[in-house]
Design a protein around this motif. Structure first.
Motif, PDB file in Angstrom:
ATOM      1  N   ALA A 140       3.900  23.885  16.783  1.00 54.53           N
ATOM      2  CA  ALA A 140       4.814  25.801  17.153  1.00 54.53           C
ATOM      3  C   ALA A 140       5.316  26.186  16.570  1.00 54.53           C
TER       4      ALA A 140
ATOM      5  N   ALA B 183       8.436  28.252  15.920  1.00 51.81           N
ATOM      6  CA  ALA B 183       9.893  27.999  16.757  1.00 51.81           C
ATOM      7  C   ALA B 183      10.652  29.286  16.014  1.00 51.81           C
TER       8      ALA B 183
ATOM      9  N   VAL C 128      12.660  22.679  13.553  1.00 51.27           N
ATOM     10  CA  VAL C 128      11.688  23.045  12.390  1.00 51.27           C
ATOM     11  C   VAL C 128      11.255  21.363  11.167  1.00 51.27           C
TER      12      VAL C 128
ATOM     13  N   LYS D 289       6.939  20.774  14.087  1.00 51.50           N
ATOM     14  CA  LYS D 289       7.068  22.991  14.132  1.00 51.50           C
ATOM     15  C   LYS D 289       7.732  23.347  12.860  1.00 51.50           C
TER      16      LYS D 289
END
Length: 283
Positions: A3, A5, A48, A175
């Protein structure tokens, strides 16, 4: 899968480092430093693992490039402003696997991109200054992306950002945060009067344009901003021709993006240029 983020437009003014040092400018960029610390805190909170920085101080004349060496370490002095940043030690970890993934995805999308892993390329200060305040403990891995693109089309940088996000969501397991590291208007103060402009923008025209752009961002009017970006970047001396901003917005959906920007460090003038730290909410 993976993702994106967090996404942000961030400053990297060298006076942030000067602000740390004893002397007449001590503390002058504390607000910008605290903005970086806050963005780093949010990245940690979101889980992250890697910061991907679109660096407007990495000049390239052909193609797109990523610096994804496994380790970045050294002592840095700016050749541009050696009286502002000198003998700055740094050590950060890279993410070669993600770098190659991003480069391959962009190339497959028609934007030829190279990942440099076994390289003596050093980081530029568009990456080093933010990392000093966000990543001093090496919590995050770092990838730098060339964003001072001298002969490139903004639409290609938009496509690059889009390809990067798709690659993360479809093929990565962690992330990531994207940072557009560069100013708004970027007309440096004329030599000989730079001290007078340490906290000012070069002209009223540039400041008015920058402030209007921030208003568009906060209102989520991306149709207007994306439509004006090429001319804004040209007439207002956008740093790196604002390829960093095009990359960021490409990852967010370009003119279909609907997020309303959150300003972390309010707009400020620095040596004639217009600066900000702002988070672009993810949809």
């Amino acid at each position: 899968m993976g993702a994106l983020a967090l996404a942000a437009k961030i400053t990297h003014v060298p006076s942030m480092y000067l602000s740390e040092l004893p002397g007449p400018h001590f503390g002058c960029r504390q607000a910008a430093i605290e903005g970086h610390i806050e963005i780093g805190r949010r990245c940690r909170e979101l889980g992250v693992d890697t910061l991907v920085i679109f660096d407007t101080h990495w000049l390239v004349n052909s193609g797109y490039h990523l610096n994804c060496a496994p380790l970045f370490e050294g002592i840095y002095t700016s050749n541009e402003l050696p009286h502002f940043i000198k003998n700055l030690p740094y050590a950060y970890d890279g993410n070669p696997a993600l770098g190659h993934l991003l480069a391959e995805a962009a190339t497959q999308a028609g934007i030829h991109t190279r990942a440099h892993e076994q390289t003596s390329l050093a980081l530029e200060y568009g990456s080093l200054v933010p990392m000093r305040y966000m990543n001093s403990d090496r919590h995050f891995k770092v990838i730098s992306v060339s964003a001072l693109c001298m002969v490139h089309n903004l639409v290609d940088s938009v496509a690059l950002g889009q390809a990067f996000r798709q690659a993360i969501e479809q093929h990565y397991t962690g992330k990531v945060a994207f940072f557009a590291s560069g100013s708004l208007s970027h007309r440096f103060a004329q030599n000989g009067v730079s001290e007078q402009f340490l906290h000012k923008v070069w002209s009223p025209f540039l400041e008015v344009m920058d402030r209007r752009v921030v208003e568009l961002w906060q209102a989520g009017d991306w149709q207007t901003f994306c439509g004006m970006l090429p001319e804004y970047a040209d007439k207002c001396h956008g740093e790196g021709f604002m390829h960093d901003t095009a990359m960021l917005l490409g990852a967010l959906g370009w003119d279909q993006y609907r997020g309303q920007v959150e300003v972390i460090t309010p707009y400020f003038g620095s040596s004639g240029t217009g600066q900000i730290n702002a988070i672009f909410p993810l949809e």
